[in-house]
Design a protein around this motif. Sequence first.
Motif, short mmCIF file in Angstrom:
data_model
loop_
_atom_site.label_atom_id
_atom_site.label_comp_id
_atom_site.label_asym_id
_atom_site.label_seq_id
_atom_site.Cartn_x
_atom_site.Cartn_y
_atom_site.Cartn_z
N TYR A 1 0.81 -1.22 0.00
CA TYR A 1 0.00 0.00 0.00
C TYR A 1 0.85 1.27 0.00
O TYR A 1 0.54 2.22 -0.71
CB TYR A 1 -0.91 0.03 1.23
N ARG A 2 1.91 1.27 0.81
CA ARG A 2 2.65 2.50 1.04
C ARG A 2 3.87 2.64 0.14
O ARG A 2 4.52 3.68 0.15
CB ARG A 2 3.08 2.60 2.51
N LEU B 1 4.62 3.46 -6.23
CA LEU B 1 5.75 3.26 -7.15
C LEU B 1 5.24 2.90 -8.55
O LEU B 1 5.74 3.42 -9.56
CB LEU B 1 6.66 2.15 -6.62
N ARG B 2 4.25 2.01 -8.61
CA ARG B 2 3.74 1.56 -9.91
C ARG B 2 3.19 2.73 -10.73
O ARG B 2 3.48 2.85 -11.93
CB ARG B 2 2.65 0.51 -9.70
N TYR B 3 2.42 3.58 -10.08
CA TYR B 3 1.75 4.64 -10.84
C TYR B 3 2.66 5.85 -11.05
O TYR B 3 2.48 6.58 -12.02
CB TYR B 3 0.43 5.00 -10.16
N GLY C 1 6.81 8.50 -15.58
CA GLY C 1 8.21 8.75 -15.88
C GLY C 1 9.13 8.96 -14.70
O GLY C 1 10.28 9.36 -14.89
N VAL C 2 8.68 8.70 -13.47
CA VAL C 2 9.56 8.86 -12.32
C VAL C 2 10.46 7.64 -12.21
O VAL C 2 9.98 6.51 -12.09
CB VAL C 2 8.75 9.03 -11.01
N THR C 3 11.77 7.84 -12.24
CA THR C 3 12.71 6.73 -12.10
C THR C 3 12.89 6.42 -10.62
O THR C 3 13.11 7.32 -9.81
CB THR C 3 14.07 7.06 -12.73
N GLU D 1 4.11 -4.36 -16.52
CA GLU D 1 2.76 -3.85 -16.78
C GLU D 1 2.12 -4.60 -17.96
O GLU D 1 0.92 -4.83 -17.98
CB GLU D 1 2.82 -2.36 -17.10
N LYS D 2 2.94 -4.97 -18.95
CA LYS D 2 2.42 -5.54 -20.19
C LYS D 2 2.30 -7.06 -20.12
O LYS D 2 1.67 -7.66 -20.97
CB LYS D 2 3.33 -5.17 -21.36
N ARG D 3 2.92 -7.71 -19.11
CA ARG D 3 3.04 -9.16 -19.09
C ARG D 3 1.79 -9.80 -18.50
O ARG D 3 1.49 -9.61 -17.34
CB ARG D 3 4.26 -9.57 -18.28
N PRO D 4 1.02 -10.58 -19.29
CA PRO D 4 -0.13 -11.28 -18.72
C PRO D 4 0.33 -12.50 -17.94
O PRO D 4 1.40 -13.04 -18.17
CB PRO D 4 -0.93 -11.69 -19.95
N ALA D 5 -0.48 -12.91 -17.00
CA ALA D 5 -0.16 -14.11 -16.21
C ALA D 5 -1.31 -15.09 -16.35
O ALA D 5 -2.46 -14.74 -16.13
CB ALA D 5 0.04 -13.74 -14.74
N GLU D 6 -0.99 -16.34 -16.77
CA GLU D 6 -2.02 -17.34 -16.93
C GLU D 6 -1.87 -18.40 -15.87
O GLU D 6 -0.78 -18.91 -15.61
CB GLU D 6 -1.93 -17.99 -18.32
#
Length: 341
Positions: free
Chosen positions: A29-30, A35-37, A42-44, A235-240
């Motif tokens: 959460y914290r 970090l993800r968003y 563009g924040v490194t 972000e782009k990788r699907p998980a099955e």
Amino acid sequence: MVYHSRTMAIFMLIWKTQTLNVNTASLRYRCVLPLRYLNRVGVTQRIYGGTDRVPLTAKTQAIVFVKSFRDEDVILCERAVQMGVPVILDLCDNIFIKEYAAGNNTYVPAKNFLKMAQRATAIVTTGEALQAEIKEALTEPSEWQSAPLHKVPLFIIPDGSETLGDIDYAFQLTRWKRLWNWLRQRMMKPLKVSKQKIKKTAQQIKIAKQWLKGQIQSYDENCNESFAQNCGEIEKRPAEVKIQSSDQPNGQPSQTVSQPTPLIPDRWHTANPNVKTVLWFGNHGAKYGNFGMLDILEVAEALNELSQALPLRLIVVSNSHHKYNQHIAPLPFETSYLRWH
């Protein structure tokens, strides 16, 4: 925070957490959630946990300590201040309760927090109740600070709403750091250990090898340097995952569906007709502080009275079946327990 383009790296932000255990809510959460968003604009960023060595450089523009107040963190905080790096403390637990670190004489988080607060640029917390506790701790004289702190800014940023995709992202993001920490801890253990420990370690290595076999192709030897790039790839990788179900019609085989992080909850039993469901979800509690599952007892009498006029059942979703059996199961109305994941 100002930036001119989504593709331009704004600055290097470092997250220092108490642990990289994704089951720990404060990490997700914290830290991982923002970090993800932030990564999307563009924040490194870099993330370090536990006793990881944190390399501060001239490019480091801020460091956030997320409920991480070890002795090593106090030293790291001092080093950051000396380099001119702003220090932000994020606190989501009331560490000022006397029983919070009971039994651990070597680690008193409140003591280290107050030391670091004297150097902090800002303090962030989750809500007004904890904000009031922090203000009192900062302004009241104590054995851990020489003078009250009145000027350090104190901000409220509530916890965000988490999705299954966010959870999967957290697992993927920290997988190699968690693996490396696990291997490092094993390698640093003394060679002279009991046969029982050898057997346990062998079992853990066997499990790790099985897990590594399916993951090794995606290994990135330079994971720290390519961190920002990896964030975008996750972000782009699907998980099955294959979900087995005994309720398939006409004996049809189970289907493979796309779903993040495989969660296997307890079965939810359908209520009888006209029976209303009351759901209680939360941590069962802790040795410090009066909170958790036992809060149900404070409204048990009201629920019992209500059940006489309106049939209901109480479902407790938590992480202590023992506490449920001891305190909730004996209540004079229908209850059941579901373990959380």
